[in-house]
Design a protein around this motif. Sequence first.
Motif, PDB file in Angstrom:
ATOM      1  N   HIS A   1       0.910  -1.276   0.074  1.00 20.43           N
ATOM      2  CA  HIS A   1       0.086   0.110  -0.085  1.00 20.43           C
ATOM      3  C   HIS A   1       1.086   1.263  -0.044  1.00 20.43           C
ATOM      4  O   HIS A   1       0.711   2.365  -0.674  1.00 20.43           O
ATOM      5  CB  HIS A   1      -0.997  -0.137   1.128  1.00 20.43           C
ATOM      6  CG  HIS A   1      -1.869  -1.191   1.191  1.00 20.43           C
ATOM      7  ND1 HIS A   1      -2.810  -1.415   0.117  1.00 20.43           N
ATOM      8  CD2 HIS A   1      -2.192  -2.218   2.052  1.00 20.43           C
ATOM      9  CE1 HIS A   1      -3.441  -2.312   0.384  1.00 20.43           C
ATOM     10  NE2 HIS A   1      -3.258  -2.872   1.529  1.00 20.43           N
ATOM     11  N   GLN A   2       1.983   1.233   0.663  1.00 23.23           N
ATOM     12  CA  GLN A   2       2.706   2.349   0.792  1.00 23.23           C
ATOM     13  C   GLN A   2       3.424   2.556  -0.517  1.00 23.23           C
ATOM     14  O   GLN A   2       3.581   3.993  -1.065  1.00 23.23           O
ATOM     15  CB  GLN A   2       3.858   2.400   1.834  1.00 23.23           C
ATOM     16  CG  GLN A   2       3.469   2.483   2.970  1.00 23.23           C
ATOM     17  CD  GLN A   2       4.668   2.012   4.346  1.00 23.23           C
ATOM     18  OE1 GLN A   2       5.870   2.515   3.830  1.00 23.23           O
ATOM     19  NE2 GLN A   2       4.254   1.738   5.402  1.00 23.23           N
ATOM     20  N   GLN A   3       3.917   1.668  -1.134  1.00 23.64           N
ATOM     21  CA  GLN A   3       4.245   1.795  -2.759  1.00 23.64           C
ATOM     22  C   GLN A   3       3.109   2.431  -3.562  1.00 23.64           C
ATOM     23  O   GLN A   3       3.596   3.295  -4.383  1.00 23.64           O
ATOM     24  CB  GLN A   3       4.497   0.408  -3.390  1.00 23.64           C
ATOM     25  CG  GLN A   3       5.844  -0.452  -2.880  1.00 23.64           C
ATOM     26  CD  GLN A   3       5.692  -1.685  -3.817  1.00 23.64           C
ATOM     27  OE1 GLN A   3       6.318  -1.494  -4.964  1.00 23.64           O
ATOM     28  NE2 GLN A   3       5.714  -2.800  -3.281  1.00 23.64           N
ATOM     29  N   ALA A   4       2.017   1.902  -3.331  1.00 28.10           N
ATOM     30  CA  ALA A   4       0.958   2.529  -4.327  1.00 28.10           C
ATOM     31  C   ALA A   4       1.013   4.124  -4.005  1.00 28.10           C
ATOM     32  O   ALA A   4       0.463   4.662  -4.932  1.00 28.10           O
ATOM     33  CB  ALA A   4      -0.239   1.743  -4.163  1.00 28.10           C
ATOM     34  N   ASP A   5       0.953   4.517  -2.685  1.00 32.06           N
ATOM     35  CA  ASP A   5       0.855   5.890  -2.361  1.00 32.06           C
ATOM     36  C   ASP A   5       2.060   6.600  -2.867  1.00 32.06           C
ATOM     37  O   ASP A   5       1.894   7.718  -3.492  1.00 32.06           O
ATOM     38  CB  ASP A   5       0.922   6.045  -0.963  1.00 32.06           C
ATOM     39  CG  ASP A   5      -0.587   5.446  -0.237  1.00 32.06           C
ATOM     40  OD1 ASP A   5      -1.362   5.336  -1.115  1.00 32.06           O
ATOM     41  OD2 ASP A   5      -0.439   5.382   1.061  1.00 32.06           O
ATOM     42  N   ILE A   6       3.217   6.083  -2.971  1.00 29.51           N
ATOM     43  CA  ILE A   6       4.616   6.728  -3.394  1.00 29.51           C
ATOM     44  C   ILE A   6       4.358   6.989  -4.906  1.00 29.51           C
ATOM     45  O   ILE A   6       4.696   7.969  -5.505  1.00 29.51           O
ATOM     46  CB  ILE A   6       5.701   5.917  -2.900  1.00 29.51           C
ATOM     47  CG1 ILE A   6       5.871   6.121  -1.337  1.00 29.51           C
ATOM     48  CG2 ILE A   6       6.995   6.715  -3.398  1.00 29.51           C
ATOM     49  CD1 ILE A   6       6.888   5.239  -0.929  1.00 29.51           C
TER      50      ILE A   6
ATOM     51  N   ALA B   1       1.696   7.020  -6.738  1.00 32.32           N
ATOM     52  CA  ALA B   1       0.681   8.124  -6.892  1.00 32.32           C
ATOM     53  C   ALA B   1       1.186   9.507  -7.117  1.00 32.32           C
ATOM     54  O   ALA B   1       0.961  10.346  -7.773  1.00 32.32           O
ATOM     55  CB  ALA B   1      -0.576   7.777  -6.310  1.00 32.32           C
ATOM     56  N   ALA B   2       1.982   9.830  -5.705  1.00 35.34           N
ATOM     57  CA  ALA B   2       2.650  10.888  -5.565  1.00 35.34           C
ATOM     58  C   ALA B   2       3.803  11.266  -6.678  1.00 35.34           C
ATOM     59  O   ALA B   2       3.944  12.289  -7.007  1.00 35.34           O
ATOM     60  CB  ALA B   2       3.057  11.114  -4.408  1.00 35.34           C
TER      61      ALA B   2
ATOM     62  N   GLU C   1       5.213  14.794  -7.108  1.00 37.35           N
ATOM     63  CA  GLU C   1       5.304  15.475  -5.663  1.00 37.35           C
ATOM     64  C   GLU C   1       6.415  14.795  -4.906  1.00 37.35           C
ATOM     65  O   GLU C   1       6.639  15.362  -4.019  1.00 37.35           O
ATOM     66  CB  GLU C   1       3.729  14.960  -5.180  1.00 37.35           C
ATOM     67  CG  GLU C   1       2.591  15.694  -5.590  1.00 37.35           C
ATOM     68  CD  GLU C   1       1.291  15.270  -4.952  1.00 37.35           C
ATOM     69  OE1 GLU C   1       0.067  15.968  -5.302  1.00 37.35           O
ATOM     70  OE2 GLU C   1       1.443  14.246  -4.235  1.00 37.35           O
TER      71      GLU C   1
END
Length: 252
Positions: free
Chosen positions: A37-42, A44-45, A50
Motif C-alpha cells: 500500500h505504501q508503494q501505491a501511495d508513493i 501516485a505521488a 510530488e
Amino acid sequence: MTAPRPPFTAPDIPIRSGSGPLDVVKLGLQDYELMWHQQADIAAARAKDEVTDQLLMLEHPSVYTAGKRTQPEDRPTNGLPVIDVDRGGRITWHGEGQLVCYPIIKLREPVDVVDYVRRIEEALIQVVRQLGVTSAGRIDGRSGVWVPASDGRPDRKIAALGIRLTRGVSMHGLALNCNNTLEYYEHIIPCGIDDAGVTTLSLELGREVTVDECIEPLAAALTDALEGRLIVADHTFGSAPDPCKGLGKRKV
C-alpha cells in the motif's frame, strides 16, 4: 528475455523521465501488505511529480505472494497463506535474508517496459558477478538472473523480478537471494518453473553474504543502469519456455 525490438531509448540515455536525485531509502524489515500500500501511495505521488524517484530497500517477514499469472498448481502445499498481488509473473516467496528493492521510477515516454526490465536485470547481473558469481546471466524466455547448471545442479535462479507500471511509474521490483532459507520454495512451484532450481549468494560463494552487504552495490548499479551508464549486454547462456506465455491474468 530477448527484446523483440530495439529499445525506444538509446542505451546510453536515462530511462527515467526526471533528472532529480534517485533517493535510496533503507527500510529494514517491513510487512508485505503494508509496504504494498505504501508503494501505491508513493507511486501516485510520483506520477504527480510530488516526490522524486526512489529505490526502496528492505526485507519482508516470510510470505508467499502470487502475481497475476499464478496457477492453482503453483500454490503452497504447506497450508501457509498467499497474498494475491497486482504485479506480473506467478508465485514466489519473500523472507529475511533476501534483499527486496522496489524502484518507484517515473519512466521516460514512450514507456518501454522491456527496456526497463532489461536494465534492472543488467544491474543485478553486475552486482552478482562482482560479488563472485561470475557465471550469472540470463536465460532467454525467463526473467531474472540465473546461475547455469553445474556440479549436478540444474540452472538456478538467484534473483527474481516482478513489476507493475501505473501511470508510467514502476512498482514492485526485484528480490536478490542473499542468505535466506530455501525451505519455503520447496512447497510451491517458484515463478511457475518446475525444471530449474533456486539458490542464494551465500550458497554459491560458500560464505555468508548479508542483505546489508548488497544494498549499496545494488543501489549504485541500479542507478547506473537507469541513467544509461551501465549498458545492457548479452549475458544469455541458455533458453527455456516462458512460464507465463499463454496464461490469462487473474484479477486483483
